[in-house]
Design an enzyme around this catalytic site. Structure first.
Site, PDB file in Angstrom:
ATOM      1  N   GLU A 165      17.317 -45.647  33.920  1.00 27.91           N
ATOM      2  CA  GLU A 165      18.091 -46.354  32.887  1.00 27.91           C
ATOM      3  C   GLU A 165      19.006 -45.411  32.100  1.00 27.91           C
ATOM      4  O   GLU A 165      18.830 -45.192  30.896  1.00 27.91           O
ATOM      5  CB  GLU A 165      17.164 -47.110  31.942  1.00 27.91           C
ATOM      6  CG  GLU A 165      16.467 -48.270  32.607  1.00 27.91           C
ATOM      7  CD  GLU A 165      15.718 -49.168  31.623  1.00 27.91           C
ATOM      8  OE1 GLU A 165      15.446 -48.727  30.500  1.00 27.91           O
ATOM      9  OE2 GLU A 165      15.418 -50.307  31.997  1.00 27.91           O
ATOM     10  N   GLU A 324      12.527 -53.425  37.752  1.00 35.68           N
ATOM     11  CA  GLU A 324      11.480 -53.588  36.737  1.00 35.68           C
ATOM     12  C   GLU A 324      11.582 -54.966  36.111  1.00 35.68           C
ATOM     13  O   GLU A 324      12.680 -55.439  35.823  1.00 35.68           O
ATOM     14  CB  GLU A 324      11.661 -52.596  35.569  1.00 35.68           C
ATOM     15  CG  GLU A 324      11.488 -51.149  35.879  1.00 35.68           C
ATOM     16  CD  GLU A 324      11.733 -50.290  34.626  1.00 35.68           C
ATOM     17  OE1 GLU A 324      11.689 -50.825  33.502  1.00 35.68           O
ATOM     18  OE2 GLU A 324      11.971 -49.091  34.792  1.00 35.68           O
TER      19      GLU A 324
HETATM   20  C1  GAL Z   1      12.359 -49.812  30.677  1.00 40.20           C
HETATM   21  C2  GAL Z   1      12.045 -48.425  31.197  1.00 40.20           C
HETATM   22  C3  GAL Z   1      10.584 -48.283  31.555  1.00 40.20           C
HETATM   23  C4  GAL Z   1       9.721 -48.841  30.463  1.00 40.20           C
HETATM   24  C5  GAL Z   1      10.092 -50.289  30.234  1.00 40.20           C
HETATM   25  C6  GAL Z   1       9.266 -50.981  29.185  1.00 40.20           C
HETATM   26  O1  GAL Z   1      13.504 -49.782  29.862  1.00 40.20           O
HETATM   27  O2  GAL Z   1      12.814 -48.144  32.331  1.00 40.20           O
HETATM   28  O3  GAL Z   1      10.303 -46.921  31.759  1.00 40.20           O
HETATM   29  O4  GAL Z   1       9.906 -48.102  29.299  1.00 40.20           O
HETATM   30  O5  GAL Z   1      11.436 -50.341  29.809  1.00 40.20           O
HETATM   31  O6  GAL Z   1       9.683 -52.313  29.018  1.00 40.20           O
END
Ligand code: GAL
Length: 691
Positions: A165, A324
């Site tokens: 990110e 994710e």
């Molecule tokens: C994303 C990040 C992850 C984790 C996640 C939590 O922004 O890539 O590492 O922090 O959020 O929601």
């Protein structure tokens, strides 16, 4: 390997099944370094139980793999990768550059980013580096070299995850390093200081520069900093970070043929968009995205759908990867509301319905320690006798039953997506600058309202840029295209004259790429094409609305003006702009251009949409879609997969026939879908629909 977004996702999905038949990706971030090694055996056993086939490893492991400068310890990572391989689980391997270790920041304090107020970040969280730092770049390159060369032939690895990110926590950086980088970026862009002065309009407020050394990032000042300076700094900051990505990706590509990606952050709703993903997407083999629901958003599933569609836009319509999302609550919102039973399955399959060839989560095992210990995982603190775990297993099964969908593309009723929504990063960035007519004029919010209207109508939409080839679309909407470049304006104009249907909303075409007003009547670049001459903005007070003669009331915005050649479909009734056109239609060349001078509520928007679709010949996937029931379609080689997702609390019946793949049931012409459920129906594409 030069995948250019076409074959890269296929390359990955083909490696996830045991017999080489493609599988949708299923898994998540796996951070075994947070756990004693005894836990790893249980991890892989449970991954197998759930059907996990892809995990992202090592994203935040820099301090473990390089405990001191130039000293690398890979033993634990070797063992993890070997264990995953022995269990048939494939790996998206990170180059671990997202979080420099304390020893690095301590030794190179100048590498830390600086805020607009001049505060240098400390280390102790993550992403504590400035993109312009040569120390960071050297260290990141060295680490990438080590990881890529060591694991290039590891049988578990099928793709590469660069960083994480980009820009999430360290952007923009206003350090002296950024100032130097900004100056050289500006010299490349403008050549001479005179050209910069012209572009930045520095005659205003006595801002004229006489030498490059005088130029700074738009640091905190007494009041608004020059808007073009801010816009150029956003462009520069995106490019500077992209250089970091490109350098690391190049090292990986030198060693390995596997696809390379970095995970994007969708719309980054309500926050600044730190980088221009359209430009970044050109550098990805696979476009991947992270998406988290805003738990208190009343239409969060529609926001998810819009983000998934935007991600597919960045992927140029090709399959992409959901890198994710969460099984349940996150940890970073004011109230971290857990997902209702069934919500995770709906969310995951919404992404698949909109072009994702897999659904991964942050993260595999919910952490015990650290800032994210209250973030849900696939394996919760409470273990496997839980709602979350049972739903994870259920999702794994559902994704296996949908394996045949991989590689297909999103389509609409005509056999292709007929509607495009324009979403230029420059238009968004510029519209979010200071001292504009109304804080309620939001490019992202208006874009979302238009997406929602099509969503409710069951009409798929692509996201495109104003400069893209739009000739394949029957209808194009440009919501609050505040900044439009000359080439973007010319492209939209040509699209209409060649027979297209274009909708332009309020506060569009107002400025050029330097954020200078396009003089003459509003909406500047589009006034002639739309056949209207608007002369003055009348933004509305909070909660106020403007009554229209048709399409309900307007919110946020109204305008004083008149038509030139346009037909007025609705006008303002009462108030200071009474009689001014609010919705217009203008014939131009072989096409038609529509102007909407206010923000319509959902009912009025639906009525206008019906008119637009009638004019442009756009059909929904299903007529009379029940409220909060989502429909989307993917297609490949004469086969359609229709996804129906019931977000409502009612049972619904829809006229769909074919084989429902999750339950394995042959539908005799009608799909009965319980509240909260999902169906994916395979059917042959009828010859009349084929393109
Ligand atoms: C994303 C990040 C992850 C984790 C996640 C939590 O922004 O890539 O590492 O922090 O959020 O929601």
């Amino acid at each position: 390997m030069d995948f250019n977004n076409t074959a890269a996702m296929d390359y990955i999905t083909a490696r996830l099944g045991s017999e080489g038949s493609p599988m949708l990706a299923f898994g998540g971030d796996y951070n075994p370094e947070q756990w004693p090694e005894e836990t790893w055996e249980e991890d892989v056993r449970l991954m197998r139980e759930a059907g996990v086939n892809l995990v992202s490893v090592g994203i935040f492991s820099w301090s473990l793999v390089e405990p001191a400068e130039g000293v690398y310890e890979f033993g634990w990572l070797d063992r993890v990768l070997d264990l995953l391989d022995a269990n048939g689980i494939r790996v998206d391997l990170a180059n671990a550059t997202a979080s420099p270790p304390p020893w690095f920041s301590h030794k190179y304090p100048q590498s830390l980013p600086v805020t607009a107020d001049g505060v240098r970040h400390s280390y102790g969280s993550r992403q504590a580096f400035a993109a312009s730092s040569s120390d960071y770049r050297r260290a990141a390159a060295a680490l990438t070299e080590q990881i890529a060369s060591r694991y290039k032939d590891h049988p578990a690895v099928v793709m590469w995850h660069v960083h994480n990110e980009y820009g999430c926590h360290n952007q923009p950086d206003y350090s002296d390093g950024a100032a130097a980088g900004f100056r050289s970026w500006l010299e490349d862009r403008y050549g001479t200081i005179e050209a910069l002065n012209d572009a930045w309009g520095t005659a205003f407020w006595s801002q004229r520069y006489t030498a490059w050394e005088e130029i700074l990032p738009p640091r905190t000042s007494g009041t608004w900093v020059n808007p073009t300076q801010q816009l150029d700094f956003a462009r520069y900051s995106s490019d500077e970070l992209l250089e970091c990505y490109k350098a690391e990706a190049a090292i990986i590509r030198f060693h390995s043929p596997h696809p390379v990606t970095t995970n994007f952050m969708g719309f980054n709703m309500g926050l600044h968009q730190p980088v221009d993903y359209w430009r970044w997407a050109e550098q990805m083999d696979v476009v991947s995205n992270d998406h988290y629901l805003i738990a208190e958003d009343t239409r969060k599933f529609q926001e998810l759908a819009a983000t998934a569609d935007l991600t597919r836009g960045w992927a140029n319509g090709k399959p992409w990867l959901l890198m994710e999302h969460s099984t349940s609550a996150v940890n970073w919102q004011p109230r971290n509301i857990a997902k209702a039973p069934g919500e995770m399955l709906r969310n995951a399959l919404q992404h698949v319905a909109r072009g994702a060839d897999g659904a991964l989560f942050f993260q595999w095992r919910a952490s015990r320690a650290g800032a994210e210990k209250f973030h849900s995982g696939m394996l919760p603190h409470a273990g496997t006798d839980t709602k979350v775990w049972r739903e994870v297993v259920q999702l794994g099964q559902a994704l296996r039953s949908l394996a045949e969908v991989s590689g297909s593309v999103v389509t609409g009723a005509s056999g292709r997506v007929d509607v495009a929504i324009i979403h230029d990063t420059g238009a968004r960035w510029a519209s979010e600058l200071d001292s504009h007519p109304s804080v309620d004029a939001s490019n992202v919010a208006e874009t979302r309202r238009w997406h929602d209207a099509f969503y409710r109508a069951g009409i798929p939409t692509d996201f495109r840029q104003s400069t893209d080839d739009l000739s394949g679309y029957r209808l194009v909407v440009a919501p609050m295209q505040y900044l439009v470049t000359d080439s973007g304006a010319a492209n939209l104009d040509a699209y209409v004259r060649a027979g297209g249907h274009l909708v332009v909303t309020y506060f569009s075409g107002i400025v050029d790429e330097n954020d200078h007003i396009r003089l003459g009547s509003y909406p500047g670049a589009f006034s002639g094409l739309l056949g209207v001459q608007m002369e003055e903005f009348f933004p509305l007070r909070a909660g106020e609305s403007v009554e229209l003669s048709r399409f309900g009331d307007g919110s946020f915005w109204s305008e004083l003006g008149q038509p030139t050649t346009a037909e007025v479909l609705a006008e303002a009734v009462g108030g200071p702009v009474t009689g001014s056109p609010a919705v217009t239609r203008n014939a131009a060349g072989d096409g038609r251009a529509y102007y909407v001078a206010t923000s319509l509520a959902p009912e009025g928007m639906a009525a206008l949409l019906a008119l637009l679709c009638e004019d442009a010949g756009v059909e929904p996937l299903l007529q009379n879609l029940p409220e909060d029931v989502e429909v989307a379609r993917r297609s490949k080689e004469g086969t359609d997969w229709t996804f129906v997702i019931n977000h409502s609390s009612e049972r619904v019946q829809l006229p769909i026939s074919g084989l429902e793949l999750i339950g394995g049931e042959d539908l005799g012409g009608a799909l009965e879908l319980a509240a909260g459920s999902v169906a994916v129906v395979r059917s042959p594409r009828s010859p009349s629909e084929a393109q």
